[in-house]
Design a protein around this motif. Structure first.
Motif, PDB file in Angstrom:
ATOM      1  N   ASP A   6      60.814   5.995  47.116  1.00  0.00           N
ATOM      2  CA  ASP A   6      60.659   4.557  46.963  1.00  0.00           C
ATOM      3  C   ASP A   6      59.195   4.318  46.597  1.00  0.00           C
ATOM      4  O   ASP A   6      58.304   4.462  47.430  1.00  0.00           O
ATOM      5  CB  ASP A   6      61.029   3.867  48.286  1.00  0.00           C
ATOM      6  CG  ASP A   6      60.881   2.348  48.227  1.00  0.00           C
ATOM      7  OD1 ASP A   6      60.096   1.855  47.392  1.00  0.00           O
ATOM      8  OD2 ASP A   6      61.532   1.662  49.033  1.00  0.00           O
TER       9      ASP A   6
ATOM     10  N   THR B 231      67.283  -3.407  48.193  1.00  0.00           N
ATOM     11  CA  THR B 231      68.217  -2.946  49.227  1.00  0.00           C
ATOM     12  C   THR B 231      69.572  -2.604  48.606  1.00  0.00           C
ATOM     13  O   THR B 231      70.216  -1.623  49.000  1.00  0.00           O
ATOM     14  CB  THR B 231      68.358  -4.037  50.306  1.00  0.00           C
ATOM     15  OG1 THR B 231      67.031  -4.356  50.767  1.00  0.00           O
ATOM     16  CG2 THR B 231      69.193  -3.587  51.467  1.00  0.00           C
TER      17      THR B 231
ATOM     18  N   THR C  96      61.538  -6.867  43.216  1.00  0.00           N
ATOM     19  CA  THR C  96      61.124  -8.126  43.843  1.00  0.00           C
ATOM     20  C   THR C  96      59.608  -8.166  44.074  1.00  0.00           C
ATOM     21  O   THR C  96      59.018  -9.242  44.142  1.00  0.00           O
ATOM     22  CB  THR C  96      61.836  -8.246  45.214  1.00  0.00           C
ATOM     23  OG1 THR C  96      63.200  -7.836  45.080  1.00  0.00           O
ATOM     24  CG2 THR C  96      61.754  -9.640  45.764  1.00  0.00           C
ATOM     25  N   LYS C  97      58.985  -6.987  44.190  1.00  0.00           N
ATOM     26  CA  LYS C  97      57.571  -6.894  44.545  1.00  0.00           C
ATOM     27  C   LYS C  97      56.707  -6.875  43.274  1.00  0.00           C
ATOM     28  O   LYS C  97      56.803  -7.795  42.470  1.00  0.00           O
ATOM     29  CB  LYS C  97      57.352  -5.666  45.436  1.00  0.00           C
ATOM     30  CG  LYS C  97      58.310  -5.599  46.634  1.00  0.00           C
ATOM     31  CD  LYS C  97      58.141  -6.788  47.531  1.00  0.00           C
ATOM     32  CE  LYS C  97      58.892  -6.717  48.849  1.00  0.00           C
ATOM     33  NZ  LYS C  97      60.313  -6.374  48.791  1.00  0.00           N
TER      34      LYS C  97
HETATM   35  N1  PLP Z   1      61.372  -0.880  49.550  1.00  0.00           N
HETATM   36  C1  PLP Z   1      60.199  -1.371  49.960  1.00  0.00           C
HETATM   37  C2  PLP Z   1      59.007  -0.475  50.028  1.00  0.00           C
HETATM   38  C3  PLP Z   1      60.098  -2.719  50.318  1.00  0.00           C
HETATM   39  O1  PLP Z   1      58.906  -3.212  50.743  1.00  0.00           O
HETATM   40  C4  PLP Z   1      61.251  -3.548  50.248  1.00  0.00           C
HETATM   41  C5  PLP Z   1      61.225  -4.981  50.631  1.00  0.00           C
HETATM   42  O2  PLP Z   1      60.422  -5.437  51.381  1.00  0.00           O
HETATM   43  C6  PLP Z   1      62.457  -2.979  49.830  1.00  0.00           C
HETATM   44  C7  PLP Z   1      62.483  -1.659  49.468  1.00  0.00           C
HETATM   45  C8  PLP Z   1      63.714  -3.804  49.757  1.00  0.00           C
HETATM   46  O3  PLP Z   1      63.711  -4.589  48.615  1.00  0.00           O
HETATM   47  P1  PLP Z   1      64.466  -5.996  48.453  1.00  0.00           P
HETATM   48  O4  PLP Z   1      63.827  -6.947  49.408  1.00  0.00           O
HETATM   49  O5  PLP Z   1      64.272  -6.300  47.009  1.00  0.00           O
HETATM   50  O6  PLP Z   1      65.903  -5.760  48.824  1.00  0.00           O
END
Ligand code: PLP
Length: 318
Positions: free
Chosen positions: A139, A54, A163-164
């Motif tokens: 993304d 984010t 994070t994923k």
């Molecule tokens: N983009 C996607 C496809 C996501 O699934 C997420 C989080 O769930 C994000 C961006 C945001 O990432 P973060 O939680 O690391 O801020």
């Protein structure tokens, strides 16, 4: 081999009293630079890390756009991206949603696509996007560079929630932007202080060693699970694009979804995706009526496929 983790925020100037490559960590630091190099090499571009996906989104749109500009956002993309854009509305940023499988609307200053969208799992029409005059962000958190490298398909920027799957173990909050020339974004990051910390960057370096193995195994298992879900009488729509470990499927209604998500034992009832542990949740609680009440999102981890199916099947029959 393990990479060194440098937690220092300062490094000494040289003998002449001039700053070397690293001198203050908001500007740059060795572990982060090393992780950015590794991710950039995987994506075929230059990478910059941010404290979260984010944070990467916020930094990228604020550095590219100005008040009055409009973003065309893929409908059905990650719910939080629309929330971030909405939050920036009071600074004059607007967004409209569009079907990313079709041509983007005219008169917008940035295209924001998702490969594949989460949780609807459509792939963007990259040809139509590349033909549009606005810069293109993809993304590709769900696809990962194992399956999709946006810069090779006409995108100007790839964005990741590290994070994923890139981190991969549910223990690092981190984001990334990859592009061809990120000097302006790098300066914006330093000046606004949206700078990452070294520990998550080190976990990214470690995660990248096994990325391909993890993601390919998750794909294999997810394909098996999706096929079995399609044949299950309690399951309506199954969405699975054939890449990565993310599946979404619908059961009859919200009460059924709640029953299924709370009845699994191996699959953890939690949010997020792309980690080694399988997690599943109803998305209606977060996203409201933009998703069906019975929609469940399952992120397949590294557990045995038959054990996962046995768990899911007993929850569906509960
Ligand atoms: N983009 C996607 C496809 C996501 O699934 C997420 C989080 O769930 C994000 C961006 C945001 O990432 P973060 O939680 O690391 O801020």
């Amino acid at each position: 081999m393990s990479e060194p983790l440098d937690r220092s925020t300062i490094w000494p100037y040289d003998e002449q009293g001039e700053p070397r490559e690293f001198y203050y960590s908001r500007y740059a630091s060795p572990t982060i630079a090393r992780a950015e190099q590794a991710l950039g090499a995987l994506e075929g571009g230059e990478a910059l890390l941010f404290p979260s996906g984010t944070g990467a989104t916020t930094a990228l749109v604020l550095s590219l756009l100005r008040p009055g500009d409009t973003i065309a956002l893929a409908a059905g993309a990650y719910f939080g991206t629309g929330v971030t854009f909405q939050t920036l509305a009071k600074w004059g940023l607007r967004y409209v949603e569009f079907d990313q499988t079709q041509a983007p609307p005219e008169g917008v200053q940035l295209l924001w696509l998702e490969a594949p969208s989460n949780p609807f799992l459509t792939m963007p029409n990259m040809e139509a996007a590349a033909a549009h005059p606005a810069p293109v962000v993809v993304d590709s958190t769900v696809a990962t560079p194992v399956y999709f490298r946006p810069l090779e398909h006409g995108a100007d920027y790839a964005l990741h929630s590290v994070t994923k799957a890139l981190g991969g173990h549910d223990d690092a909050l981190l984001g990334a932007v990859v592009g061809r020339d990120l000097d302006d974004l790098r300066a914006f990051r330093t000046r606004t202080g949206i700078s990452p910390a070294p520990d998550p960057a080190w976990l990214l370096l470690r995660g990248l060693h096994t990325l391909e193995l993890r993601v390919r195994r998750q794909t294999e298992t997810a394909a098996t699970i999706a096929e079995r879900l399609r044949a299950h009488p309690s399951v309506q729509t199954v969405r699975y694009p054939g890449i990565a470990g993310l599946i979404s499927f619908d059961v009859a209604d919200g009460a059924s979804a709640r029953r299924v998500e709370t009845s699994t034992r191996l699959i953890v009832n939690a949010t997020s995706l792309g980690g080694v542990t399988s997690v599943m949740e109803s998305r209606h609680r977060w996203e409201g009526d933009r998703v069906p009440t019975g929609l469940l999102r399952l992120s397949v981890g590294l557990e045995d496929a038959d054990a996962l199916w046995a768990d899911l099947a007993q929850a569906l029959d509960h």
